[in-house]
Design an enzyme around this catalytic site. Structure first.
Site, PDB file in Angstrom:
ATOM      1  N   LYS A 212       0.865  -1.178   0.000  1.00 18.54           N
ATOM      2  CA  LYS A 212       0.000   0.000   0.000  1.00 18.54           C
ATOM      3  C   LYS A 212       0.903   1.230   0.000  1.00 18.54           C
ATOM      4  O   LYS A 212       1.716   1.420   0.912  1.00 18.54           O
ATOM      5  CB  LYS A 212      -0.899   0.000   1.238  1.00 18.54           C
ATOM      6  CG  LYS A 212      -1.752   1.256   1.324  1.00 18.54           C
ATOM      7  CD  LYS A 212      -2.743   1.195   2.459  1.00 18.54           C
ATOM      8  CE  LYS A 212      -3.534   2.486   2.546  1.00 18.54           C
ATOM      9  NZ  LYS A 212      -4.510   2.459   3.634  1.00 18.54           N
ATOM     10  N   LYS A 265      -2.100  -1.541  -3.859  1.00 14.99           N
ATOM     11  CA  LYS A 265      -2.971  -0.375  -3.804  1.00 14.99           C
ATOM     12  C   LYS A 265      -2.156   0.904  -3.869  1.00 14.99           C
ATOM     13  O   LYS A 265      -1.166   1.003  -3.144  1.00 14.99           O
ATOM     14  CB  LYS A 265      -3.751  -0.431  -2.487  1.00 14.99           C
ATOM     15  CG  LYS A 265      -4.600   0.777  -2.201  1.00 14.99           C
ATOM     16  CD  LYS A 265      -5.160   0.682  -0.820  1.00 14.99           C
ATOM     17  CE  LYS A 265      -5.881   1.972  -0.521  1.00 14.99           C
ATOM     18  NZ  LYS A 265      -6.365   2.023   0.818  1.00 14.99           N
TER      19      LYS A 265
HETATM   20  C1  PBG Z   1      -7.447   3.356   5.563  1.00 14.94           C
HETATM   21  C2  PBG Z   1      -7.683   3.221   4.118  1.00 14.94           C
HETATM   22  C3  PBG Z   1      -7.492   4.170   3.095  1.00 14.94           C
HETATM   23  C4  PBG Z   1      -7.975   3.577   1.928  1.00 14.94           C
HETATM   24  C5  PBG Z   1      -8.409   2.303   2.264  1.00 14.94           C
HETATM   25  N1  PBG Z   1      -8.198   2.102   3.610  1.00 14.94           N
HETATM   26  C6  PBG Z   1      -7.019   5.571   3.135  1.00 14.94           C
HETATM   27  C7  PBG Z   1      -5.680   5.921   3.562  1.00 14.94           C
HETATM   28  O1  PBG Z   1      -4.789   5.093   3.751  1.00 14.94           O
HETATM   29  O2  PBG Z   1      -5.494   7.114   3.772  1.00 14.94           O
HETATM   30  C8  PBG Z   1      -8.041   4.234   0.578  1.00 14.94           C
HETATM   31  C9  PBG Z   1      -9.103   3.757  -0.333  1.00 14.94           C
HETATM   32  C10 PBG Z   1      -9.423   4.661  -1.467  1.00 14.94           C
HETATM   33  O3  PBG Z   1      -8.799   5.712  -1.697  1.00 14.94           O
HETATM   34  O4  PBG Z   1     -10.364   4.314  -2.179  1.00 14.94           O
HETATM   35  N2  PBG Z   1      -6.154   3.353   5.986  1.00 14.94           N
END
Ligand code: PBG
Length: 341
Positions: A212, A265
């Site tokens: 991520k 992601k």
């Molecule tokens: C929580 C989380 C996030 C997303 C999924 N889980 C946001 C972040 O890390 O700030 C992003 C999902 C999206 O942008 O569709 N940590």
């Protein structure tokens, strides 16, 4: 009849007559026959944002077509999704209150727990996944516990682990089939696996947000989930967009610790990372087609600058072609509805 036309091919060489890729593109039927990548409704995971019953149902300004839903509205959406062939949901929660440690996230009456129970009651076949993270539940908006190291605030990794585990167990106890840790703390998959096993929740799986990245593409999500960090950013825990070898190490660790699926992601700027995940590991690979990727398509389509449905299809196909088995996408319903026509 003259014989003129019959003399024409004589001039052509073997190469010219055999290499003609356009033969495979000539008609719809031929193109369908040789199509290499096909997205199925079963490949899609549909994210839902759930709120307490005290709050209204509202559409997220930066994500047209995406709503904050109460449990009973989430059930209606789950029924609609199931009718369209979608088999999996990913739930995010907006709690009644926030504090320093995100304690609302393990409240058995919290919005996610309530929605899981209600959805499972109404549509037992639906696979329900729950996102595990503290950022929606903490008043500072970070994904872990904040500590002060001589005036420098930082997210403490090991103090965060038991809280994530507590949250995961709570979602699993409410009936989630899978939990999906998105916090990027080190060793959280192992901590969550042990806690689930200790609670006899051995059948509950873990889809790890393994690679991520610290991405600008999460902007609209932070409006949807009200989870923007109140100071600093997430770069001390989410990955540097420049790195791909590091992604392999992250995936290896999550698999060692017990992940059942791994995730990359965002998806679109990271198609090479999806490919690397596919080539290096044999677990199911998920890719998250994130909020910013969705909003860009919606905004451009609204202005008439692109053909929205066509671009959506191309995006989902490219993510699958890169090697993803599963795609988490806000387009899921629109995509499934288009297949019906
Ligand atoms: C929580 C989380 C996030 C997303 C999924 N889980 C946001 C972040 O890390 O700030 C992003 C999902 C999206 O942008 O569709 N940590």
């Amino acid at each position: 009849m003259t014989t003129k036309t019959m003399t024409l091919p004589v001039e052509t060489t073997t190469t010219q007559t055999t290499r003609r890729p356009r033969r495979l593109r000539r008609t719809d039927s031929i193109r369908a026959l040789v199509r290499e990548t096909i997205v199925r409704a079963e490949d899609l995971i549909y994210p839902l944002f759930v709120v307490p019953n005290s709050r209204p149902k509202i559409e997220i300004g930066s994500m047209p077509g995406v709503w904050q839903l109460r449990a009973h509205e989430a059930v209606d959406e789950a029924l609609r999704a199931h009718d369209l062939g979608i088999r999996a949901l990913l739930l995010f929660g907006l709690p009644e209150y926030k504090d320093g440690i995100g304690s609302a996230s393990w409240d058995p009456a919290g919005p996610v727990q309530s929605a899981i129970e209600a959805i499972k009651r109404a549509v037992p076949q639906m696979m329900v996944m729950a996102d595990v993270c503290l950022c929606e539940y903490t008043d500072h908006g970070h994904c872990g516990v904040i500590v002060d190291h001589n005036g420098v605030k930082d997210v403490d990794n090991d103090q965060t682990l038991p809280l994530l585990a507590k949250q995961a167990v709570s979602f699993a106890a409410a009936g989630a089939d899978f939990v999906a840790p998105s916090d990027m703390m080190d060793r959280r998959v192992g901590a969550i696996r042990s806690a689930l096993d200790d609670a006899s929740l051995t059948d509950v799986g873990i889809m790890a947000y393994s690679a991520k990245y610290a991405s600008g593409f999460y902007g609209p999500f932070r409006e949807a989930a009200e989870s923007a960090p109140q100071f600093g950013d997430r770069r001390t825990y989410q990955m540097d967009p420049a790195n791909v070898r590091e992604a392999i190490r992250e995936m290896e660790l999550d698999i060692e610790e017990g992940a059942d699926m791994i995730m990359v992601k965002p998806a679109l700027s990271y198609l090479d990372v999806i490919r690397v995940a596919r080539e290096n590991f044999d677990l199911p690979v998920a890719a998250y087609n994130v909020s910013g990727e969705y909003s860009m398509v919606k905004a451009a389509a609204e202005r008439g600058w692109i053909d929205g449905p066509r671009v959506m299809n191309e995006i989902l196909t490219s993510i699958k072609r890169a090697g993803a088995d599963l795609i988490i996408t806000y387009h899921a319903m629109e995509w499934a509805e288009l297949q019906r026509r």
